[in-house]
Write a protein that holds these residues in place. Structure first.
Motif, PDB file in Angstrom:
ATOM      1  N   HIS A 546      35.860  52.521  40.905  1.00 58.97           N
ATOM      2  CA  HIS A 546      36.071  50.990  41.043  1.00 58.97           C
ATOM      3  C   HIS A 546      34.996  50.423  39.985  1.00 58.97           C
ATOM      4  O   HIS A 546      33.997  50.418  40.321  1.00 58.97           O
ATOM      5  N   GLN A 547      35.509  49.890  38.706  1.00 58.32           N
ATOM      6  CA  GLN A 547      34.555  49.279  37.935  1.00 58.32           C
ATOM      7  C   GLN A 547      33.534  48.309  38.286  1.00 58.32           C
ATOM      8  O   GLN A 547      32.353  48.306  38.149  1.00 58.32           O
ATOM      9  N   SER A 548      34.280  47.453  39.083  1.00 58.02           N
ATOM     10  CA  SER A 548      33.301  46.270  39.373  1.00 58.02           C
ATOM     11  C   SER A 548      32.355  46.480  39.948  1.00 58.02           C
ATOM     12  O   SER A 548      31.140  45.901  39.827  1.00 58.02           O
ATOM     13  N   GLN A 583      42.002  47.810  36.482  1.00 61.65           N
ATOM     14  CA  GLN A 583      40.581  47.338  35.587  1.00 61.65           C
ATOM     15  C   GLN A 583      40.577  47.775  34.396  1.00 61.65           C
ATOM     16  O   GLN A 583      40.118  46.909  33.627  1.00 61.65           O
ATOM     17  N   ARG A 584      40.954  48.977  34.315  1.00 61.77           N
ATOM     18  CA  ARG A 584      40.929  49.371  32.908  1.00 61.77           C
ATOM     19  C   ARG A 584      41.788  48.587  31.853  1.00 61.77           C
ATOM     20  O   ARG A 584      41.771  48.409  30.665  1.00 61.77           O
ATOM     21  N   GLU A 586      43.247  45.658  32.275  1.00 58.09           N
ATOM     22  CA  GLU A 586      42.392  44.362  32.026  1.00 58.09           C
ATOM     23  C   GLU A 586      41.333  44.387  31.022  1.00 58.09           C
ATOM     24  O   GLU A 586      41.527  43.521  29.680  1.00 58.09           O
ATOM     25  N   GLU A 587      40.454  45.397  30.964  1.00 54.99           N
ATOM     26  CA  GLU A 587      39.532  45.661  30.064  1.00 54.99           C
ATOM     27  C   GLU A 587      39.894  45.684  28.491  1.00 54.99           C
ATOM     28  O   GLU A 587      39.677  45.011  27.352  1.00 54.99           O
ATOM     29  N   ARG A 600      44.358  39.362  37.474  1.00 55.31           N
ATOM     30  CA  ARG A 600      44.609  40.796  37.802  1.00 55.31           C
ATOM     31  C   ARG A 600      44.827  40.765  39.446  1.00 55.31           C
ATOM     32  O   ARG A 600      44.137  40.090  40.296  1.00 55.31           O
ATOM     33  N   THR A 605      41.694  42.627  44.621  1.00 59.13           N
ATOM     34  CA  THR A 605      41.582  41.204  44.182  1.00 59.13           C
ATOM     35  C   THR A 605      42.478  40.376  45.408  1.00 59.13           C
ATOM     36  O   THR A 605      42.444  39.082  45.076  1.00 59.13           O
TER      37      THR A 605
END
Ligand code: ADP
Ligand code: ZN
Ligand code: ZN
Length: 841
Positions: A546-548, A583-584, A586-587, A600, A605
Motif C-alpha cells: 500500500h503505497q500511501s 494506486q500505481r 493513479e500514479e 480513486r 478509499t
C-alpha cells in the motif's frame, strides 16, 4: 400450554427444539416466532418459539418454565420460522443460526450480570451500615440493576456488595438484554381544543411568566412537539413544562421515534415514465401474474441501460395496488444514493432501506418500520430478503448473477434461493434481473430447466429487453492485444489506443471510467536477486503493498509490516513491487497526463462512512476527469458525461483458479462497458488483454450473451460443473497440520463410506472422465489443501462433493461429520460446510 423452542446454545450440535412450559402469566405473549429467555443448564439463554403444543412428550416434572418474553410483538413471522427450518436443511446449518440471521443485530441478546433484592429477605440482619442501606434502596427503586451500573454508582463498594450477596439480601443472576431498544423522546401534547387557555393562564400565579409563554405557544401551534425542541425555542427549563404537566393541563409522554438515516433529505417525487415497447411487454407479463396472485419466477435479461429499474418501479406499483408488499434486493455495492433516490422518489415514506453502512440502531429502526407496517417496500442488500412482511407479493433481485448474494459465513445461504422459497410460500412473484444472468438461472429457463434447488416446481420464465431506452446504441468495444503492445516496445500499462482515447476525452472535457479489478492486484514485493516474496506469517498469501502508508498488508488477517528497502533473505537492494494496483495506475495517469483529475475508488478509499457517496457526487459534478476503481465502479452507475471506459487488465479474473472465471470475466466486462454512452453522447470501450481470443472476452465485446452462455454451458457440461452438477465444499481447519491431515482423511473416508457404492474414484487427471449423464452420480474429491492453505495461523484442508441435483447429500454429510464430533468438540477442529459454494478460493 407448551412451547417448542430452538435455543441459542452454539455448542449444541443439534437442531432439536426443546420443550418448555408456558406459565399462565405469559400465555398471551408466547406465540410462534416469539423471542424468549429460557433456563438452560444453570443459565438463562435466548430462544425462538417454533411451535406451541397442548401437550409434551417430556414428563412434566422435567420441564422448565419460560422465564420471560423479550418483545411485545414476535420478531419472526410463522413463515420465517418455517423458512429457518428449510434453511437448516438446505444449507446444513444450525436452525438457530438461520433464525438469528433474520433479525437485526440489535436484537441479538447480550448477557450481563444483574443484581436484585431477594424476594424473601432473610431474618437475622438487624442493623445495617449506612452504605448498605443506600445500596439496597438504590437496587430496590430500580427493581434490579446491572453489576456495572451499581459499581459505577458506588465506587469502591465491591466488598459491601459482596457481603450483601453473601447474606442473601441481594441476589445475582445472569440477565439477557437487548443491545438496543426503541428510541423514545419526551413529547409535549397541547391541551385539548375545548380548554379555555385564558382561564388557565389567569389561574397561574403572577410570576409564572414562562409557563404562560409555553401555554400560549401550544395554543398557537397545537401539534405535539419534542420537549427539547420546545425548551430550545422558548428558552424555558424542563421544570417549567413539567409543572404544567403535573397540573394536568398538558400531556408529557414518551413517544417512539425512528432513527432515520435519510432524515432531513428530500427526495423529489417522480411519476411513472411512459414505457417503451419492450418494457411494456415485460411489465404486462409480470403484472398478469401479480394480479392472479400466482407464484412465478421470471428471469429478466435486459441489456445495460434497457430500463430495468423503471420496470421494477412500475411492477412494484402494481404490487402495492394489489395491497401486497415488495422486497427489492440489490448488491451492497450498487446500493448507492442514486439507487435509493429512485425508489424513495417514487414511493416516498413507504420505503425502508437496509444496508450495511447503517448503524445498528438505524438498521433496527428501519426493520421496525416493516414490523409495524409503516412501509410496504424494502430495498436492501442480501439480508433484506428476511424482511418480516406478511403480505409479500413481489421479490425483485437486481443483478441476480452477483456472487455477493451468497453469504460467506454461516448460514451460507444464497438470497436468490431464499427469495424463490419465500415466493413459493407466499404465492409471490419473483423477478430476477440482469444484463448477464447467471448460468444457474439461465439454465432454469430452457427445456429441462425444471430441477430447481428450492424444492421442485416449474422452471423460470425468460423475459428479455434487448435494446437500450430511446434506441441508444450499446458502446463499441475494442479489444486491445497487450502482447502486440509489448512487441512494439510499449511497456506502459496503457495501450497506445487507450492512451489516445483518454487524451481525446480530456480534450473534449468528457469523462472516463477505468477499471482495475481486485484491490491492489498482485502488488506483491519480490526480490529480483533471489526471488523472495514477502508473505504473511499467519496466512499463506503474499502481502500487498500500500503505497500511501508504505505498508505491506495481508488482506485476510490484517497483518501489516513496514516496506523493506532490501531483501530480508539475501540483503539485495533489488527488491521491488510487481503488478499493478489502483494506486500505481493513479500514479501513472498523473505522469502521462499532467493535471489530470482522478478519483480513486477502492476498498482503501471507501472505508469511511459516506465516502462512497462523496466520490460519486464529485464525479457526477464533473470535478474529476477519470473515475478509477475496482469492481465497485463497474456496476449500476449512470453518469451522462462518461463516454470512455477502459479495462486495464481483463485477464486478472480470467486467470483465477475458479470454474466460474470465464463467467465472471464476461459479467464484469459487460457491466463496465454498460457505463459508457448511456445518454446523448455515444460511448466507447477499450479492453486490454493478453488473451484476446478467449470466448468470454470476444462475446462481451460483441454484447453477445447468448453465444457466451452456449459455449460456457457446454464447457460446464463436459467438466461436470454447476449447473449440471452441484457442489458441497467442506473445509476443515486446525493449528496443527498433521492432526488436520489425519482428520481430513477421516472425513473423506467417512464421506466415501456414507456415499456407498455411488462413489467413484476422483478423476484428477486432465481429460479424466467425470460422469455427466448418470443421474444420482456422486463423487468425493480430496482431501486436498485449500487454495489458501492457511489463514490466521490455521491450516486448511478441503473435501468437495460433486453430485447430481437429485441426490440426497445432506444425510451423507451429516453422518460423515458426526464421526468427527469428538475432534470438533475437544480438539478445536473447525469445519465449514458450504452448499453451492460461489467462491472456491
Ligand atoms: P438498467 O437498469 O436496465 O441499466 P435504467 O433503468 O437505469 O436501465 O435506465 C437507463 C436510463 O433510461 C435511465 O436514465 C432511466 O431513467 C431511463 N429510462 C428508463 N425507462 C425509460 C422510459 N420508459 N422512458 C424514458 N427514459 C427511460
Ligand atoms: Zn533476495
Ligand atoms: Zn494474514
Amino acid at each position: 400450554m407448551y412451547a417448542r423452542i430452538i435455543v441459542d446454545v452454539p455448542a449444541k450440535q443439534t437442531n432439536r427444539a426443546y420443550d418448555y412450559r408456558v406459565p399462565d402469566c405469559l400465555k398471551e405473549w408466547v406465540e410462534i416466532g416469539s423471542r424468549v429467555g429460557v433456563p438452560f443448564g444453570s443459565r438463562i439463554v435466548q430462544g425462538f418459539v417454533v411451535g406451541i403444543e397442548e401437550r409434551s412428550e417430556v414428563a412434566d416434572s422435567r420441564l422448565k418454565d419460560i422465564a420471560h418474553v423479550l418483545d411485545w410483538t414476535p420478531p419472526l413471522t410463522r413463515e420465517l420460522v418455517e423458512l429457518g427450518r428449510w434453511m437448516a436443511r438446505k444449507y446444513l446449518c444450525h436452525e438457530i443460526t438461520a433464525l438469528q440471521a433474520m433479525i437485526p443485530a440489535a436484537l441479538k441478546a447480550r448477557y450481563e450480570k444483574w443484581i436484585r433484592i431477594a424476594e424473601d429477605i432473610p431474618h437475622g440482619v438487624e442493623w445495617k451500615l449506612e452504605e448498605e442501606t443506600r445500596i439496597l434502596d438504590f437496587v430496590r427503586e430500580r427493581g434490579g440493576v446491572a453489576v456495572e451500573t451499581l459499581l459505577k454508582q458506588f465506587p469502591g463498594a465491591g466488598a459491601v456488595i459482596r457481603r450483601l450477596l453473601g447474606s442473601g439480601e441481594l441476589v445475582e443472576e445472569r440477565k439477557m438484554r437487548n443491545r438496543l431498544s426503541a428510541k423514545k423522546v419526551l413529547t409535549v401534547f397541547p391541551p385539548g381544543p375545548d380548554t379555555d387557555l385564558r382561564l388557565l393562564c389567569d389561574s397561574l400565579p403572577g410570576n409564572a411568566r414562562r409557563q404562560r409563554e409555553v401555554l400560549q405557544f401550544l395554543a398557537d401551534h397545537p401539534e405535539p412537539v419534542r420537549l427539547t425542541e420546545l425548551m430550545n425555542r422558548l428558552s424555558v427549563s424542563a421544570g417549567t413544562v413539567k409543572g404544567l404537566a403535573e397540573r394536568g393541563w398538558i400531556g408529557l409522554r414518551e413517544i417512539e421515534v425512528f432513527r432515520d438515516p435519510y432524515a432531513g433529505r428530500t427526495f423529489s417525487r417522480t411519476t411513472p415514465l411512459p414505457l417503451t415497447g419492450e418494457q411494456r411487454q415485460v411489465y404486462e407479463v409480470i403484472s398478469e401474474s401479480l394480479a392472479a396472485g400466482r407464484h412465478e419466477v421470471f428471469l429478466l435479461h435486459g441489456v445495460t441501460g434497457s430500463g430495468k429499474t423503471e420496470v421494477y418501479l412500475q411492477v412494484i406499483q402494481r404490487c402495492l395496488s394489489e395491497d401486497r408488499e415488495a422486497i427489492v434486493l440489490v448488491p451492497e455495492i450498487s446500493l448507492t444514493p442514486q439507487m435509493v433516490e429512485r425508489f424513495k422518489g417514487r414511493f416516498g415514506d413507504q420505503v425502508a432501506v437496509l444496508h450495511s453502512r447503517l448503524s445498528d440502531g438505524e438498521r433496527y429502526d428501519e426493520w421496525r418500520k416493516i414490523m409495524l407496517r409503516k412501509v410496504r417496500v424494502v430495498i436492501g442488500a442480501r439480508s433484506a430478503i428476511f424482511a418480516p412482511f406478511t403480505r409479500l407479493g413481489l421479490i425483485i433481485i437486481d443483478e441476480e448473477h452477483e456472487s455477493s448474494y451468497k453469504q460467506d459465513e454461516s448460514p451460507k445461504y444464497h438470497a436468490r434461493d431464499v427469495a424463490i422459497r419465500r415466493g413459493r410460500m407466499n404465492n409471490a412473484v419473483v423477478v430476477l434481473g440482469s444484463a448477464t444472468p447467471s448460468l444457474e438461472s439461465y439454465s432454469q429457463t430452457g427445456p429441462g430447466g425444471t430441477a430447481d434447488s428450492c424444492g421442485g416446481g416449474a422452471g423460470f420464465r425468460l423475459l428479455s429487453m434487448q435494446s437500450r431506452v430511446h434506441g441508444r446504441p450499446l458502446p463499441e468495444v475494442h479489444i486491445v492485444d497487450m502482447r502486440e503492445e509489448l512487441k512494439e516496445g510499449n511497456r506502459s500499462m496503457f495501450s497506445r489506443s487507450l492512451h489516445k482515447a483518454l487524451e481525446d476525452r480530456l480534450h473534449k472535457q468528457e469523462q472516463a471510467v477505468l477499471l482495475l479489478n481486485r484491490r491492489g492486484y498482485a502488488t506483491f514485493v519480490m526480490c529480483r536477486t533471489c526471488g523472495y516474496v514477502s508473505s504473511c506469517p499467519h496466512c499463506d498469501i503474499s502481502l500487498t503493498y500500500h503505497q500511501s502508508s508504505h505498508m505491506m498488508r495481508c488482506h485476510y488477517c490484517g497483518y501489516a509490516e513496514r516496506e523493506v528497502a532490501e531483501c530480508p533473505d539475501c540483503g539485495s537492494p533489488h527488491i521491488r513491487h510487481f503488478g499493478t494496483g489502483t494506486q500505481r495506475v493513479e500514479e501513472e495517469l498523473g505522469k502521462l497526463f499532467p493535471g489530470i483529475r482522478v478519483i480513486r475508488m477502492d476498498v482503501d478509499t471507501t472505508t469511511e462512512k459516506g465516502s462512497h457517496e462523496k466520490w460519486l457526487t464529485q464525479f457526477r459534478n464533473r470535478q474529476a476527469d477519470v473515475l478509477l476503481g475496482t469492481q465497485m465502479v463497474a456496476k449500476g452507475l449512470d453518469f451522462p458525461h462518461v463516454t470512455l471506459v477502459g479495462v486495464i487488465a481483463a485477464d486478472t479474473v480470467l486467470n483465477l483458479p475458479d470454474f466460474r472465471s470465464a463467467e465472471k470475466t464476461f459479467q464484469l466486462l459487460t457491466q463496465v462497458a454498460g457505463r459508457a454512452g448511456r445518454h446523448e453522447l455515444p460511448g466507447e470501450v477499450f479492453v486490454q488483454t493478453y488473451t484476446p481470443a478467449h470466448y468470454s472476452i470476444q462475446c462481451a465485446s460483441r454484447h453477445d450473451y447468448r453465444s457466451f452462455v452456449q459455449t460456457e454451458l457446454e464447457t460446464r457440461r463436459q467438466r461436470g460443473y454447476p449447473p449440471f452438477q452441484k457442489l458441497v465444499l467442506l473445509t476443515l481447519s486446525h493449528e496443527e497440520l498433521p492432526f488436520l491431515v489425519k482428520s481430513a482423511e477421516k472425513l473423506a473416508g467417512a464421506l466415501r463410506e456414507a456415499a456407498g457404492s455411488a462413489v467413484r474414484r476422483p478423476a484428477f487427471a486432465a481429460g479424466g472422465s467425470i460422469p455427466g449423464d448418470d443421474p444420482g452420480a456422486l463423487e468425493i474429491l480430496g482431501p486436498v489443501a485449500s487454495p489458501i492453505s492457511r489463514i490466521k495461523d490455521r491450516y486448511r484442508f478441503q473435501c468437495m462433493i460433486k453430485y447430481r441435483g437429485d441426490t440426497e447429500v445432506s444425510s451423507i454429510v451429516q453422518s460423515a461429520v458426526s464421526l468427527l464430533e469428538d475432534q470438533l468438540r475437544k480438539e478445536k477442529l473447525q469445519i465449514s460446510i458450504d452448499v453451492d459454494p460461489q467462491v472456491l478460493l
